[in-house]
Design an enzyme around this catalytic site. Structure first.
Site, PDB file in Angstrom:
ATOM      1  CG  ASP A   1      -6.380  -6.503  -1.723  1.00 63.49           C
ATOM      2  OD1 ASP A   1      -5.481  -5.709  -1.409  1.00 63.49           O
ATOM      3  OD2 ASP A   1      -6.306  -7.287  -2.688  1.00 63.49           O
TER       4      ASP A   1
ATOM      5  CD  GLU B   1      -5.600  -1.681  -1.666  1.00 62.82           C
ATOM      6  OE1 GLU B   1      -4.391  -1.436  -1.520  1.00 62.82           O
ATOM      7  OE2 GLU B   1      -6.031  -2.805  -1.967  1.00 62.82           O
TER       8      GLU B   1
END
Length: 754
Positions: free
Chosen positions: A346, A382
């Site tokens: 993330d 990401e």
């Protein structure tokens, strides 16, 4: 009675380690003057054991009588000087950063905070012992029964992004006590569905222990997504059906073992960029009280405040060796002890920030590169954060794959009919060579997706122009406002059959494009079922039926269509190339008149090759592509060249029907294997020079059969049948299918040829 006999123990490994007899405790803190281990009975009675031994700032002891299931925490004594980043307060019971399990929850009492509410510069010395979660000693031993990682090659990988609770909470075939849990994910009904879709890897949204935010609880909401980690080694306790005093680790391992038995890899969505303690107004429950300056990035001019590249209040200090050690130890633990197969990071750009700018060669990536364990699993970034220069798609190291946000945006733009989108669309569906080829990467560096947990579901993408997040309690201000969505003419729910049929066709267009693009496809859970969130594109706090998958309302024809396209991808290496298209001719005995055809040719609707100026045509929304099955230029495990049949793919994003001509030079016969409009249901074979009318906003795929059968494949014929719009508004084929290719041609400006 809690045992308190303590021996010196060992500084390694960090955390609480049960060896079959007793338990070793070790915790790092350079900021500590003293450290007390706090042991808790089931009734909350606390016994403190001072850790007398310290080596290289690691405080440790061995307690020979402590067994699995023991609840514990720490009290750290040290300096209190927030302006210099020092926040030790022994009145606060702290979680072990290396705890393998955690039990209970926080009640957000004032005592959890080291300041008095309303006065951030004050000091609060209320004891937090009765209001905290506890770390738990676990039994590390587990019968893996010969479990092995599937090690599916990237080129054969199909990822399914899922939420442990959301996917299973409403599944009628899962026992009620297993719904919403790791055991639910491992249930045969879920595995059967994944295998039917051709899924080779399930990417689980955060399962590291996270906390429920007080601000959400006050609104009657909950942290659903889980991007609020407090324990990087502990499986989230609420996802366990068997208990929270170590049982969650055993249940997680059982889930992994069962998925591996089915050939499905487990990828974890991990959040190493920040923690649940938030900014200077957050609670003191773990890292902040153990060694604030080591674990967090602090503002240089005033260390009371936290540098925030994530939008959540703090950023982990990846410049500090012990923070880096925490991350690497955690990653290795999940691979070696929990047997997971990869990670999706993330806001990964935050991990690259050694100083201010994103640095691709930061210490974290160097550590991953040389690590013999972590470097061998799937690593997905990401590739963005909220800091300056944070959008880094295409800029990660060669061994990494990336969520390709540009793929999502351009494919959405094409199918909603945006002008001048042909060139970008061609680049994205051919593997995004413009992003990855120059750094030595291959098409599998691109994790292709149209939807993900953050944003609209696929059904909502074709049903809403605007977000509808009123349920989140933020006056619809939260969530992305620019969704590149199109409601097909009516906002939200409708009973208009024409609109419903168009929406169903658009969903098929997106799914077929995604599954047959070069790169690695990622499906969002429930998209194949027609799942809706009623236009809410930010369900981070919606732990309820708005976000959960409603299996009883599944669009079964869409499931069959998705499964069919996935089978086509699996059966044809044309759609799973490990190298980019290069546009060079491919020598073949089948070449018409002996003239070799390129590995890919982009086509105008009239069947002629695309010209450079065609890519920039503002109103150009229709394109075809010939893909040479013998131009794969890769070999199998035995070293034999891989070949396939040829394909023609026609994409029509025009609102009206468009007539496409099969290029005359391709003299072989062609069979229709997919028509997302469901019109080409005949088994007639087409030849070069024939014309085919493509319905507005639809896609057609033709295959050159290797061996012509005496009659059409009934599975293919079934895939072209259409459900009447009045039945739920869907118009999905019901079995096998084929579709979308990619590639390059006379080189559109955005480089559609690899």
């Amino acid at each position: 009675m809690t045992p308190t006999e303590a021996w010196p123990g060992s500084a390694y490994p960090l955390g609480a380690t049960f060896d079959g007899s007793g338990t070793n405790f070790a915790i790092f803190s350079e900021a500590a003057d003293r450290v007390e281990l706090c042991l808790f009975d089931d009734d909350g009675t606390e016994t403190r054991v001072e850790l007398q031994d310290v080596d290289a700032f690691v405080w440790h002891a061995y307690l020979p009588q402590v067994q699995p299931g023991q609840r514990y925490g720490y009290r750290v004594h040290g300096h209190w000087d927030p302006s210099n980043g020092q926040r030790a307060n022994p009145n606060k019971v702290l979680l072990d950063p290396y705890a393998k399990a955690m039990a209970g929850s926080f009640d957000w009492d004032q005592s959890l905070f080291s300041y008095d509410f309303g006065d951030p510069d004050s000091r609060n010395d209320d004891d937090s012992a009765g209001h905290v979660m506890h770390s738990v000693v676990i039994n590390p031993f587990f019968d893996w029964a010969g479990d092995r990682h599937p090690n599916t090659p990237y080129s054969e990988t199909v990822i399914y992004e899922a939420h442990v609770k959301g996917l299973t909470q409403l599944h009628p075939d899962i026992p009620e006590d297993q719904r919403g849990t790791y055991a639910g994910i491992a249930h045969p009904a879920v595995i059967e569905h994944l295998l039917r879709l051709g899924v080779t890897a399930i990417e689980l949204m955060p399962v590291h222990q996270f906390v429920q935010d007080s601000t959400l609880l006050e609104k009657g909401l909950r942290n659903y997504w889980g991007y609020n980690t407090i324990g990087f080694f502990a499986p989230h306790n609420e996802y366990s059906s068997t208990g929270e005093t170590g049982q969650q680790a055993q249940e997680f391992k059982s889930m992994v073992r069962t998925l591996h038995d089915a050939g499905i890899e487990v990828i974890l969505d991990v959040v190493y960029n920040h923690t649940a303690e938030g900014n200077h107004l957050g609670p003191t429950i773990a890292f902040r009280g153990i060694d604030n300056a080591a674990y967090y990035r602090l503002e240089e001019n005033d260390k009371r405040y936290y540098t925030d590249y994530t939008g959540t209040g703090n950023s982990l200090n990846v410049r500090h060796p012990h923070s880096l050690q925490l991350i690497m130890d955690s990653l290795r633990y999940w691979v070696l002890e929990m047997h997971v197969d990869g990670f999706r990071f993330d806001l990964a750009a935050t991990l690259a920030r050694e100083f201010y700018d994103v640095d691709r060669l930061s210490s974290f990536f160097e550590l991953v590169q040389q690590d013999p364990v972590v470097s061998q699993v799937k690593l997905i970034a990401e590739p963005w954060d909220v800091g300056p220069g944070g959008y880094q798609v295409g800029n990660f190291p060669p061994q990494w794959s990336e969520w390709n946000g540009k793929y999502r945006d351009e494919v959405r733009d094409f199918w909603r009919g945006e002008p001048s989108s042909l060139g970008e669309f061609a680049s994205r569906i051919t593997g995004s060579a413009d992003l990855y080829e120059n750094s030595g990467r291959r098409p599998v560096a691109s994790i292709n997706f149209v939807t993900a947990h953050d944003g609209f579901t696929l059904r909502d993408l074709v049903s809403y122009n605007e977000k509808h997040n009123e349920a989140n309690g933020e006056d619809n201000r939260d969530g992305e406002s620019h969704n590149r969505s199109w409601n097909s003419g009516v906002e939200g729910e409708t009973d208009d059959e024409e609109v419903l049929a168009l929406r169903a066709r658009q969903q098929r267009n997106f799914l077929a494009t995604l599954l047959l693009s070069q790169g690695v496809p990622m499906l969002l859970h429930g998209d194949e079922l027609g799942r809706t969130q009623r236009g809410n594109n930010n369900t981070y706090a919606q732990d309820n039926e708005l976000s959960w998958v409603h299996w009883s309302e599944a669009d079964r024809p869409l499931v069959e269509f998705t499964a069919a396209v996935a089978r086509l991808r699996k059966d044809h290496p044309t759609f799973r190339r490990s190298r980019f298209f290069d546009g060079r001719p491919v020598e073949s005995e089948e070449s018409p008149e002996g003239a070799p055809l390129p590995d890919i040719v982009w086509l105008r609707p009239d069947g002629s090759p695309m010209r450079p100026e065609d890519w920039d045509a503002p109103l150009g929304r229709a394109v075809g592509v010939f893909v040479n099955g013998e131009g794969i230029r890769q070999r199998d495990a035995r070293g034999e060249p891989i070949t396939d049949v040829d394909f023609l793919l026609f994409y029509n994003a025009e609102p009206d029907a468009t007539e496409f001509t099969i290029p005359p030079r391709t003299r072989q016969r062609w069979e229709v294997v997919i028509d997302t409009a469901g019109l080409a249901t005949d088994s007639e074979l087409r030849r070069g020079g024939d014309t085919i009318a493509l319905e507005g906003r639809s896609m057609l795929v033709l295959r050159a059969p290797a061996e012509l059968e005496s009659e059409a494949d009934p599975a293919v014929a079934a895939s072209l049948t259409v459900r009447p719009p009045g039945q739920g508004g869907q118009a999905s084929p019901t079995t096998p299918a084929v579709l979308g290719v990619s590639g390059g041609a006379p080189s559109p400006p955005s480089r559609a040829v690899g």
